[in-house]
Each structure stands twice: as C-alpha cells, then as structure tokens.
Design a protein around this motif. Structure first.
Motif, PDB file in Angstrom:
ATOM      1  N   VAL A 164     131.528  62.306  21.605  1.00 28.68           N
ATOM      2  CA  VAL A 164     129.897  62.172  22.114  1.00 28.68           C
ATOM      3  C   VAL A 164     130.187  60.564  23.045  1.00 28.68           C
ATOM      4  CG1 VAL A 164     129.663  60.352  20.003  1.00 28.68           C
ATOM      5  CG2 VAL A 164     127.859  61.402  21.089  1.00 28.68           C
ATOM      6  N   PHE A 165     130.742  59.759  22.245  1.00 30.16           N
ATOM      7  CA  PHE A 165     130.825  57.717  22.919  1.00 30.16           C
ATOM      8  C   PHE A 165     131.622  58.366  24.538  1.00 30.16           C
ATOM      9  CE2 PHE A 165     131.620  56.846  18.677  1.00 30.16           C
ATOM     10  CZ  PHE A 165     129.851  56.745  18.318  1.00 30.16           C
ATOM     11  N   GLU A 166     132.452  59.122  24.723  1.00 30.05           N
ATOM     12  CA  GLU A 166     132.880  59.188  26.426  1.00 30.05           C
ATOM     13  C   GLU A 166     132.478  59.581  26.654  1.00 30.05           C
ATOM     14  OE1 GLU A 166     135.539  57.465  27.296  1.00 30.05           O
ATOM     15  OE2 GLU A 166     136.645  56.325  25.277  1.00 30.05           O
ATOM     16  N   ARG A 167     131.267  60.720  25.816  1.00 26.90           N
ATOM     17  CA  ARG A 167     130.807  61.874  27.236  1.00 26.90           C
ATOM     18  C   ARG A 167     129.186  60.697  27.512  1.00 26.90           C
ATOM     19  NH1 ARG A 167     131.406  67.613  26.684  1.00 26.90           N
ATOM     20  NH2 ARG A 167     129.283  67.336  26.985  1.00 26.90           N
ATOM     21  N   HIS A 172     132.306  52.605  33.684  1.00 27.61           N
ATOM     22  CA  HIS A 172     132.554  53.165  32.131  1.00 27.61           C
ATOM     23  C   HIS A 172     132.403  52.412  30.776  1.00 27.61           C
ATOM     24  CE1 HIS A 172     134.445  56.448  29.747  1.00 27.61           C
ATOM     25  NE2 HIS A 172     135.421  56.030  29.212  1.00 27.61           N
ATOM     26  N   GLU A 173     134.119  51.635  31.156  1.00 30.61           N
ATOM     27  CA  GLU A 173     134.133  50.586  29.925  1.00 30.61           C
ATOM     28  C   GLU A 173     132.671  49.993  29.489  1.00 30.61           C
ATOM     29  OE1 GLU A 173     136.267  51.077  27.884  1.00 30.61           O
ATOM     30  OE2 GLU A 173     137.213  52.502  29.956  1.00 30.61           O
ATOM     31  N   GLU A 174     131.626  49.048  30.743  1.00 28.28           N
ATOM     32  CA  GLU A 174     130.661  48.725  30.508  1.00 28.28           C
ATOM     33  C   GLU A 174     129.567  49.117  29.310  1.00 28.28           C
ATOM     34  OE1 GLU A 174     127.216  45.593  32.695  1.00 28.28           O
ATOM     35  OE2 GLU A 174     128.818  46.472  34.094  1.00 28.28           O
ATOM     36  N   ARG A 175     129.579  50.672  29.733  1.00 25.65           N
ATOM     37  CA  ARG A 175     128.458  52.000  29.125  1.00 25.65           C
ATOM     38  C   ARG A 175     129.514  51.305  27.482  1.00 25.65           C
ATOM     39  NH1 ARG A 175     129.646  55.614  33.181  1.00 25.65           N
ATOM     40  NH2 ARG A 175     128.285  54.100  35.037  1.00 25.65           N
ATOM     41  N   HIS A 176     130.429  51.420  26.940  1.00 26.18           N
ATOM     42  CA  HIS A 176     131.001  50.647  25.660  1.00 26.18           C
ATOM     43  C   HIS A 176     130.320  49.856  25.596  1.00 26.18           C
ATOM     44  CE1 HIS A 176     133.342  54.998  25.575  1.00 26.18           C
ATOM     45  NE2 HIS A 176     134.275  54.420  26.507  1.00 26.18           N
ATOM     46  N   THR A 177     130.684  49.394  25.853  1.00 26.74           N
ATOM     47  CA  THR A 177     129.015  47.205  25.504  1.00 26.74           C
ATOM     48  C   THR A 177     128.455  47.849  25.077  1.00 26.74           C
ATOM     49  OG1 THR A 177     128.792  46.991  27.713  1.00 26.74           O
ATOM     50  CG2 THR A 177     131.140  46.482  26.848  1.00 26.74           C
ATOM     51  N   TRP A 230     136.995  65.030  16.307  1.00 23.66           N
ATOM     52  CA  TRP A 230     136.582  65.942  16.215  1.00 23.66           C
ATOM     53  C   TRP A 230     136.253  66.920  17.925  1.00 23.66           C
ATOM     54  CZ3 TRP A 230     133.006  69.192  13.511  1.00 23.66           C
ATOM     55  CH2 TRP A 230     132.493  70.581  14.915  1.00 23.66           C
ATOM     56  N   SER A 231     136.876  65.802  19.175  1.00 23.51           N
ATOM     57  CA  SER A 231     137.278  66.586  19.732  1.00 23.51           C
ATOM     58  C   SER A 231     138.415  67.173  20.093  1.00 23.51           C
ATOM     59  CB  SER A 231     136.815  65.063  21.362  1.00 23.51           C
ATOM     60  OG  SER A 231     137.033  66.257  22.264  1.00 23.51           O
ATOM     61  N   THR A 281     138.835  70.733  20.893  1.00 25.78           N
ATOM     62  CA  THR A 281     139.572  71.173  22.507  1.00 25.78           C
ATOM     63  C   THR A 281     140.492  70.672  22.540  1.00 25.78           C
ATOM     64  OG1 THR A 281     138.605  68.557  23.298  1.00 25.78           O
ATOM     65  CG2 THR A 281     137.177  70.402  23.509  1.00 25.78           C
ATOM     66  N   GLY A 282     141.415  69.688  21.908  1.00 24.13           N
ATOM     67  CA  GLY A 282     142.935  69.631  21.856  1.00 24.13           C
ATOM     68  C   GLY A 282     143.271  68.225  23.221  1.00 24.13           C
ATOM     69  N   ASP A 283     141.696  67.371  22.910  1.00 23.09           N
ATOM     70  CA  ASP A 283     141.829  66.530  24.129  1.00 23.09           C
ATOM     71  C   ASP A 283     141.365  65.250  23.368  1.00 23.09           C
ATOM     72  OD1 ASP A 283     140.025  66.130  25.809  1.00 23.09           O
ATOM     73  OD2 ASP A 283     139.969  68.141  26.232  1.00 23.09           O
ATOM     74  N   ARG A 284     140.572  64.339  23.270  1.00 21.34           N
ATOM     75  CA  ARG A 284     140.344  62.923  22.338  1.00 21.34           C
ATOM     76  C   ARG A 284     138.705  62.766  23.163  1.00 21.34           C
ATOM     77  NH1 ARG A 284     143.439  57.835  24.349  1.00 21.34           N
ATOM     78  NH2 ARG A 284     143.372  57.673  26.791  1.00 21.34           N
ATOM     79  N   ALA A 285     138.927  62.903  24.647  1.00 20.85           N
ATOM     80  CA  ALA A 285     137.584  62.877  25.231  1.00 20.85           C
ATOM     81  C   ALA A 285     136.514  63.933  25.267  1.00 20.85           C
ATOM     82  CB  ALA A 285     138.053  62.325  26.270  1.00 20.85           C
TER      83      ALA A 285
END
Length: 128
Positions: free
Chosen positions: A116-119, A78-83, A103-104, A108-112
């Motif tokens: 779009v980046f976390e998804r 997951h973290e590598e995808r952020h790179t 925006w999230s 929705t009341g949660d940050r993820a």
C-alpha cells in the motif's frame, strides 16, 4: 520552503524523530548529506548493502547509494511521497511498511506491487 504543508511535514518528521533517524542511518552508511528542496535532505553515496534499493527514505531524508541526479526526478518524487507517509504514521511507518511488504510478497512474489505504501507513492515513479 514557503509552503505551509511542507513546513508542517518537515516539523512533524522532526517531532516524530524520523528525520533524525534518517540522518543517523545516512551517517552510519557514510553518505554525504546536503539540504534539498522542499524541506528534504539528500544523502548520497550510501555505502551499506541494506536495504537493497536504488533509494529509500527515512523521515525527510532521501538516501541513495548513487547521486540524486542519477536516480532522477521521478524517483525523488516517489521518495518525497514517502515523507508524507512518515508524517502520517510516525514511528509506526517502518513496521507497517514491513508488514505491507510481506503482504505484497505473499500475494505477488514481489515486495511492491501490493504494498500500500509503494502504490500510494507511485509504483512507476519508484521504478517498480
């Protein structure tokens, strides 16, 4: 690191200074820094209370208050995808990420869940 795409990612994240920022943040947080596979750097034992996360990434640096072994392979993936997101966004990644997190939260009341980046990085791999 024979893969041309991984070499490109590593170079792009050096040129856009995000990997340098990740190393600096890890050092400020008193993390132990080592080379990882695929052009990654691992920063383990991060001691600052912010951000509140099991792991986070800046450039090609995966930073965690625990060890890489403890966070597990799926979280590292997951973290590598952020790179790659840093490669595309460069220095705009952090402000864009904060907007996406806001925006999230509003939606929705949660940050993820609507970030779009976390998804794109894989919510379940990131532990969301």
């Amino acid at each position: 690191m024979d893969n041309p795409a991984i070499i490109l990612r590593a170079l792009a994240n050096v040129v856009n200074f995000s990997t340098f920022a990740g190393i600096a943040i890890a050092r400020v947080g008193r993390a132990s820094i080592s080379h990882g596979p695929r052009g990654l750097w691992y920063a383990e034992g991060y001691a600052l209370p912010f951000p509140v996360a099991g792991a986070f990434t800046v450039g090609n640096v995966v930073i965690t208050p625990r060890s890489i072994a403890e966070i597990g392979e799926s979280a590292v993936a997951h973290e590598e995808r952020h790179t790659w997101q840093y490669t595309v966004c460069g220095t705009l990644f952090m402000p864009l990420y904060l907007v996406a997190m806001g925006w999230s939260w509003i939606r929705t009341g949660d940050r993820a869940s609507r970030n779009v980046f976390e998804r794109a990085a894989g919510l379940s791999d990131g532990g969301y």
